[in-house]
Design a protein around this motif. Structure first.
Motif, PDB file in Angstrom:
ATOM      1  N   SER A 105       1.730  11.174  -8.610  1.00  0.00           N
ATOM      2  CA  SER A 105       1.267  11.671  -9.719  1.00  0.00           C
ATOM      3  C   SER A 105       0.226  12.781  -9.618  1.00  0.00           C
ATOM      4  CB  SER A 105       0.381  10.340 -10.498  1.00  0.00           C
ATOM      5  OG  SER A 105      -0.194   9.803  -9.628  1.00  0.00           O
ATOM      6  N   ALA A 106      -0.377  12.890  -8.617  1.00  0.00           N
ATOM      7  CA  ALA A 106      -1.476  14.087  -8.114  1.00  0.00           C
ATOM      8  C   ALA A 106      -0.305  15.350  -8.203  1.00  0.00           C
ATOM      9  CB  ALA A 106      -2.201  13.763  -7.015  1.00  0.00           C
ATOM     10  N   LEU A 107       0.633  15.378  -7.678  1.00  0.00           N
ATOM     11  CA  LEU A 107       1.407  16.606  -7.492  1.00  0.00           C
ATOM     12  C   LEU A 107       1.905  16.908  -9.078  1.00  0.00           C
ATOM     13  CD1 LEU A 107       3.655  15.770  -4.635  1.00  0.00           C
ATOM     14  CD2 LEU A 107       1.855  17.487  -4.719  1.00  0.00           C
ATOM     15  N   LYS A 108       2.190  15.887  -9.580  1.00  0.00           N
ATOM     16  CA  LYS A 108       2.692  16.120 -11.189  1.00  0.00           C
ATOM     17  C   LYS A 108       1.590  16.754 -11.990  1.00  0.00           C
ATOM     18  CE  LYS A 108       5.335  13.348 -13.394  1.00  0.00           C
ATOM     19  NZ  LYS A 108       5.881  11.727 -13.897  1.00  0.00           N
ATOM     20  N   SER A 109       0.396  15.978 -11.886  1.00  0.00           N
ATOM     21  CA  SER A 109      -0.545  16.576 -12.966  1.00  0.00           C
ATOM     22  C   SER A 109      -1.222  17.991 -12.393  1.00  0.00           C
ATOM     23  CB  SER A 109      -1.761  15.606 -12.895  1.00  0.00           C
ATOM     24  OG  SER A 109      -2.542  15.211 -11.413  1.00  0.00           O
ATOM     25  N   CYS A 110      -0.978  18.342 -11.283  1.00  0.00           N
ATOM     26  CA  CYS A 110      -1.360  20.166 -11.016  1.00  0.00           C
ATOM     27  C   CYS A 110      -0.313  20.932 -11.478  1.00  0.00           C
ATOM     28  CB  CYS A 110      -1.736  20.236  -9.615  1.00  0.00           C
ATOM     29  SG  CYS A 110      -0.076  20.195  -8.610  1.00  0.00           S
ATOM     30  N   GLY A 111       0.827  20.156 -12.156  1.00  0.00           N
ATOM     31  CA  GLY A 111       1.617  21.213 -12.692  1.00  0.00           C
ATOM     32  C   GLY A 111       2.769  21.950 -11.652  1.00  0.00           C
ATOM     33  N   ALA A 112       2.809  21.409 -10.665  1.00  0.00           N
ATOM     34  CA  ALA A 112       3.523  22.011  -9.502  1.00  0.00           C
ATOM     35  C   ALA A 112       5.018  22.025  -9.790  1.00  0.00           C
ATOM     36  CB  ALA A 112       3.195  21.224  -8.056  1.00  0.00           C
ATOM     37  N   LYS A 113       5.723  23.097  -9.213  1.00  0.00           N
ATOM     38  CA  LYS A 113       7.174  22.881  -9.493  1.00  0.00           C
ATOM     39  C   LYS A 113       8.034  23.032  -8.292  1.00  0.00           C
ATOM     40  CE  LYS A 113       7.494  25.012 -13.964  1.00  0.00           C
ATOM     41  NZ  LYS A 113       7.393  26.196 -14.993  1.00  0.00           N
ATOM     42  N   ARG A 114       7.256  23.750  -7.353  1.00  0.00           N
ATOM     43  CA  ARG A 114       7.776  23.789  -5.780  1.00  0.00           C
ATOM     44  C   ARG A 114       6.866  23.046  -4.877  1.00  0.00           C
ATOM     45  NH1 ARG A 114      10.992  27.860  -4.508  1.00  0.00           N
ATOM     46  NH2 ARG A 114       9.930  28.189  -2.517  1.00  0.00           N
ATOM     47  N   VAL A 115       7.306  22.112  -4.358  1.00  0.00           N
ATOM     48  CA  VAL A 115       6.600  21.349  -3.461  1.00  0.00           C
ATOM     49  C   VAL A 115       7.272  21.095  -2.047  1.00  0.00           C
ATOM     50  CG1 VAL A 115       5.446  19.936  -5.491  1.00  0.00           C
ATOM     51  CG2 VAL A 115       7.716  18.963  -4.462  1.00  0.00           C
ATOM     52  N   LEU A 116       6.142  20.813  -1.008  1.00  0.00           N
ATOM     53  CA  LEU A 116       6.477  20.824   0.207  1.00  0.00           C
ATOM     54  C   LEU A 116       5.729  19.274   0.614  1.00  0.00           C
ATOM     55  CD1 LEU A 116       7.158  22.770   2.491  1.00  0.00           C
ATOM     56  CD2 LEU A 116       4.870  23.753   2.336  1.00  0.00           C
ATOM     57  N   ASP A 117       6.452  18.771   1.496  1.00  0.00           N
ATOM     58  CA  ASP A 117       6.094  17.638   1.934  1.00  0.00           C
ATOM     59  C   ASP A 117       5.962  17.653   3.525  1.00  0.00           C
ATOM     60  OD1 ASP A 117       5.467  14.788   2.692  1.00  0.00           O
ATOM     61  OD2 ASP A 117       7.512  14.038   1.987  1.00  0.00           O
ATOM     62  N   LEU A 118       4.897  18.038   4.114  1.00  0.00           N
ATOM     63  CA  LEU A 118       4.749  18.164   5.503  1.00  0.00           C
ATOM     64  C   LEU A 118       4.614  17.019   6.345  1.00  0.00           C
ATOM     65  CD1 LEU A 118       2.412  21.095   4.790  1.00  0.00           C
ATOM     66  CD2 LEU A 118       4.588  21.454   5.412  1.00  0.00           C
ATOM     67  N   GLY A 119       5.446  16.582   7.134  1.00  0.00           N
ATOM     68  CA  GLY A 119       5.311  15.421   7.843  1.00  0.00           C
ATOM     69  C   GLY A 119       6.300  14.376   6.924  1.00  0.00           C
ATOM     70  N   LEU A 140       0.790  -1.134   0.027  1.00  0.00           N
ATOM     71  CA  LEU A 140       0.091  -0.154  -0.058  1.00  0.00           C
ATOM     72  C   LEU A 140       0.826   1.283   0.022  1.00  0.00           C
ATOM     73  CD1 LEU A 140      -2.653   1.464   0.080  1.00  0.00           C
ATOM     74  CD2 LEU A 140      -2.658   0.803   2.448  1.00  0.00           C
ATOM     75  N   ASN A 141       1.887   1.189   0.668  1.00  0.00           N
ATOM     76  CA  ASN A 141       2.974   2.374   0.976  1.00  0.00           C
ATOM     77  C   ASN A 141       3.282   2.917  -0.357  1.00  0.00           C
ATOM     78  OD1 ASN A 141       4.235   4.064   2.424  1.00  0.00           O
ATOM     79  ND2 ASN A 141       6.176   2.646   2.512  1.00  0.00           N
ATOM     80  N   GLU A 142       3.722   1.876  -1.355  1.00  0.00           N
ATOM     81  CA  GLU A 142       4.199   2.220  -2.609  1.00  0.00           C
ATOM     82  C   GLU A 142       3.245   2.910  -3.397  1.00  0.00           C
ATOM     83  OE1 GLU A 142       6.233  -1.294  -4.032  1.00  0.00           O
ATOM     84  OE2 GLU A 142       7.260  -1.219  -2.088  1.00  0.00           O
ATOM     85  N   ARG A 143       1.766   2.082  -3.542  1.00  0.00           N
ATOM     86  CA  ARG A 143       0.594   2.544  -4.255  1.00  0.00           C
ATOM     87  C   ARG A 143       0.465   4.199  -3.734  1.00  0.00           C
ATOM     88  NH1 ARG A 143      -3.094  -1.653  -5.984  1.00  0.00           N
ATOM     89  NH2 ARG A 143      -4.591  -0.160  -6.435  1.00  0.00           N
ATOM     90  N   ARG A 144       0.484   4.248  -2.659  1.00  0.00           N
ATOM     91  CA  ARG A 144       0.295   5.762  -1.771  1.00  0.00           C
ATOM     92  C   ARG A 144       1.276   6.814  -2.567  1.00  0.00           C
ATOM     93  NH1 ARG A 144      -0.963   4.411   3.586  1.00  0.00           N
ATOM     94  NH2 ARG A 144       1.316   4.234   3.763  1.00  0.00           N
ATOM     95  N   LEU A 145       2.587   6.331  -2.335  1.00  0.00           N
ATOM     96  CA  LEU A 145       3.486   7.284  -2.886  1.00  0.00           C
ATOM     97  C   LEU A 145       3.271   7.679  -4.300  1.00  0.00           C
ATOM     98  CD1 LEU A 145       6.628   6.012  -1.030  1.00  0.00           C
ATOM     99  CD2 LEU A 145       5.232   8.041  -0.302  1.00  0.00           C
ATOM    100  N   GLY A 146       3.038   6.708  -5.123  1.00  0.00           N
ATOM    101  CA  GLY A 146       2.877   6.648  -6.564  1.00  0.00           C
ATOM    102  C   GLY A 146       1.689   7.654  -6.731  1.00  0.00           C
ATOM    103  N   ASP A 147       0.773   7.279  -6.280  1.00  0.00           N
ATOM    104  CA  ASP A 147      -0.536   8.223  -6.247  1.00  0.00           C
ATOM    105  C   ASP A 147      -0.466   9.625  -5.977  1.00  0.00           C
ATOM    106  OD1 ASP A 147      -1.835   5.808  -7.163  1.00  0.00           O
ATOM    107  OD2 ASP A 147      -3.243   5.850  -5.572  1.00  0.00           O
ATOM    108  N   VAL A 148       0.245   9.925  -4.892  1.00  0.00           N
ATOM    109  CA  VAL A 148       0.713  11.242  -4.484  1.00  0.00           C
ATOM    110  C   VAL A 148       1.471  11.939  -5.566  1.00  0.00           C
ATOM    111  CG1 VAL A 148       1.867  12.743  -2.763  1.00  0.00           C
ATOM    112  CG2 VAL A 148       0.579  10.594  -1.871  1.00  0.00           C
TER     113      VAL A 148
END
Ligand code: SAH
Length: 471
Positions: free
Chosen positions: A279-293, A269-277
């Motif tokens: 792709s969500a970050l990629k598809s919104c076009g973000a360039k500057r990203v923050l990983d909180l926690g 599940l952990n890998e699926r989760r990371l993958g999904d996160v």
């Protein structure tokens, strides 16, 4: 001077066991500066209140010790008998000693379990103003209700007094509540009734353990508690800084039993989760990203692989996790171009922080369930009001799915440090509330295999800042 402690835990009368004071009796205890009385103004199944009343004898105080440099009159006519001061702290330690230490003969488990509690201090002198009151208690997760007293009700033109009636509410252990009161009541007052020395410093560090080091007002608290004895305060702050470098047991995800990992392993599940996160970050076009926690940096490692992300910042409250992340990502060995892309921050989601501003997107992966529910409100503002990235990708366990795991006992959480796990409806209600309040749209996605009745093991919300409105 009156302190009342109320619980709505059922049966509320257990408060008597926690305080080691029988609700049926009124008891008195002689202290060096007067008399302490314990009594219960209300005793019912759903609500029980204990009162600690101090009857300070100003004359006995003067007789008892010399060296209080005050004019003769002020020795006898002062606010000591009426306000919460270090006398109250002494009384808490002497009259409620076992409760302060978290010990209860009859209800040992309840003594270490957070229960709905509320403490009222009838007269708290707030030197330093009302703001200070909020600055001190809010980061500890208390809801604060403060009512200021006029100097004299009959002479309104004299204005306001520095005295407040203060009610603090929180779901907490009684021991934590008493500890906070013990340390913080004298901090609001102008003077202590005794000389401070090393013993006070040790008391501060002992009772401040686990919360003072990370408190944004630790310096003011330390200086005031130690009566502005600078050398003592310096030592205390240095030792607190050391404590702060230790991972905070309350906040760090402890992997000692590996329960969360092994439960989730079969489906990775952990890998699926990371993958999904990602792709969500990629598809919104973000360039500057923050990983909180960001924990030990698993998501950061995936983000580094994606060229789209030009600036990647990981933040966590646990210093130790950040160190592990730094090692795992080999930050020290990265070529300098890569090194410039990534940064680790030690911080907390409980406090507004300028460093979180200016990002296109923030990921908050499996973090909110580690936050105490009363502290969610602070987190919500830190994220959606102050950091305010255009996109927020947030995940949390779906509680409904837990029944699918044969190894998880009914009603148990996936991890011992989880403070709650939400059903899909609870999560969506919360997330919709956030989006309305802060001007975002929200969309939900399932992460991991979906069960017909219980949904997916992890639930994800993707928030997008609405263009108009909040700005
Ligand atoms: N996102 C990571 C870690 C999840 S575990 C992952 O998916 O692997 C939860 C993390 O939240 C822990 O690293 C913990 O230290 C962090 N955390 C808990 N309370 C926090 C707070 N108030 N501020 C910042 N981080 C916090």
């Amino acid at each position: 001077m009156l302190l009342t402690l109320t619980t709505m835990h059922r049966p509320a009368t257990d408060l008597g066991y926690l305080l080691h004071k029988n609700p049926a009796r009124c008891q008195s205890f002689p202290l060096s500066f007067g008399q302490a009385h314990v009594f219960y103004p209300e005793v019912a199944e759903d609500r029980c209140t204990a009162g600690l009343l101090l009857d300070v004898d100003p004359v006995a105080m003067v007789r008892g010790r010399g060296g209080v440099s005050q004019t003769a009159l002020a020795q006898y006519v002062n606010d000591r008998p009426y306000v919460a001061s270090s006398f109250m702290s002494v009384a808490i330690a002497q009259v409620f000693g076992p409760a302060l230490d978290g010990r209860s003969k009859e209800r040992p488990e309840l003594a270490t379990t957070p229960i709905p509690m509320c403490a009222t201090l009838k007269v708290l002198p707030c030197r330093g103003g009302e703001n200070f009151l909020y600055e001190v208690f809010q980061p500890l997760g208390y809801e604060i209700d403060a009512v200021r007293y006029p100097l004299d009700e009959q002479f309104g033109e004299w204005g306001q007094s520095p005295y407040y009636s203060v009610t603090l509410s929180k779901s907490t252990t009684l021991s934590d509540l008493l500890t906070h009161l013990y340390v913080l009541i004298p901090v609001f007052d102008n003077f202590k009734h005794y000389y401070v020395g090393n013993e006070e410093l040790e008391k501060l560090l002992k009772h401040g353990e686990g919360w003072l080091a990370a408190h944004p007002k630790r310096e003011a608290i330390t200086h005031r508690y130690l009566k502005h004895r600078h050398s003592l305060a310096r030592e205390a702050l240095a030792r607190l800084a050391e404590q702060d470098d230790q991972p905070d047991e309350n906040l760090v995800e402890s992997r000692s039993d590996g329960r969360e990992d092994s439960l989730e392993k079969p489906i990775s599940l952990n890998e699926r989760r990371l993958g999904d996160v990602v792709s969500a970050l990629k598809s919104c076009g973000a360039k500057r990203v923050l990983d909180l926690g960001c924990g030990e940096g698993k998501l950061l490692r995936e983000l580094l692989k994606e060229k789209q992300f030009e600036a990647i910042v990981g933040m966590d409250v646990a210093f130790r996790s950040l160190e592990i992340a730094k090692e795992r990502l080999r930050l020290d060995d990265l070529p300098s171009r890569q090194e410039d892309r990534i940064q680790l921050l030690h911080g907390s989601l409980m406090y507004r922080d300028k460093r979180f501003a200016g990002f296109d997107a923030a990921a908050v992966v499996e973090v909110i369930e580690h936050l105490d529910p009363p502290r969610l409100a602070a987190f919500e503002r830190v994220l959606f009001e102050f950091a305010r990235p255009a996109t927020v990708v947030l995940t949390t366990p779906n509680r409904e799915y837990n029944v699918v795991w044969p190894n998880l006992a009914a009603g148990a959480f996936r991890h011992e440090d989880h403070r709650f796990e939400w059903s899909r409806e609870q999560f969506q209600t919360w997330a919709r509330g956030m989006s309305e309040r802060f001007g975002y749209t929200v969309e939900f996605r399932a992460v991991g295999p979906e069960h017909a009745d219980f949904g997916s093991p992890t639930q994800m919300a993707v928030f997008q800042k609405a263009e108009a409105g909040h700005g």
